[in-house]
Design an enzyme around this catalytic site. Structure first.
Site, short mmCIF file in Angstrom:
data_model
loop_
_atom_site.label_atom_id
_atom_site.label_comp_id
_atom_site.label_asym_id
_atom_site.label_seq_id
_atom_site.Cartn_x
_atom_site.Cartn_y
_atom_site.Cartn_z
N ASN A 190 0.82 -1.22 0.00
CA ASN A 190 0.00 0.00 0.00
C ASN A 190 0.85 1.26 0.00
O ASN A 190 0.34 2.35 0.20
CB ASN A 190 -0.93 0.02 1.22
N ASP A 209 -4.84 2.60 12.94
CA ASP A 209 -5.57 3.57 13.77
C ASP A 209 -5.67 3.07 15.21
O ASP A 209 -5.35 1.93 15.51
CB ASP A 209 -6.93 3.92 13.17
N TYR A 246 -7.18 -0.39 16.52
CA TYR A 246 -6.50 -1.67 16.31
C TYR A 246 -5.59 -1.90 17.51
O TYR A 246 -4.40 -1.63 17.48
CB TYR A 246 -5.70 -1.61 15.01
#
Length: 142
Positions: free
Chosen positions: A75, A81, A84
């Site tokens: 990616n 965030d 998690y």
């Protein structure tokens, strides 16, 4: 300003060190990993963390990762965030191999930094911005 991050080591890896030079924090491959050219694999990093409220982590390859191992982060950059944060929410490096390679356990392969959440945004539609054009992408010189 200093913030506290709760960390749980999920695998037997070297502990994370805060280096005195640079703002990014290195993360390690948590197991010997073999990849073949064209293969995608989630490489475990051996840690779960509880980030401070209002923060997220940006994860990027170390500058030497491609040169040493021929892998890229699929990616281009990872975002973890603050939600998690479970005991088994292990951080991973989502790798794509451009050549056959082996990454050994405890090799530093990526890094992260904390950033505050983006503030709320309101878009205001206008007919003109009223600024001089910069000249397009790549216009700042050779």
């Amino acid at each position: 300003m200093v913030v506290n991050i709760k960390i749980k080591y999920l695998r037997d890896i070297e502990k994370i060190e805060i280096l005195s030079n640079g703002d990014w924090i290195d993360l390690r491959c948590a197991e010997d990993t073999e990849l073949y050219a064209g293969e995608y694999k989630m490489i475990p990093l051996g840690v779960a963390m509880e980030l401070p409220k209002g923060y997220e982590a940006l994860v990027a390859p170390r500058s030497s990762t491609f040169k040493k191992y021929g892998v890229i982060l699929v990616n281009s950059i990872g975002v973890i965030d603050e939600s998690y944060k479970g005991d088994n929410d292990e951080w991973n490096f989502l790798a794509y191999a451009t050549r056959n390679t082996v990454i050994r356990k405890n090799e530093r392969i990526c890094q992260f930094r904390l950033i505050e959440h983006q503030p709320g945004v309101i878009f205001i539609e206008v007919q003109k911005l009223g600024n001089a054009d910069r000249g397009g992408i790549g216009s700042t010189g050779v």
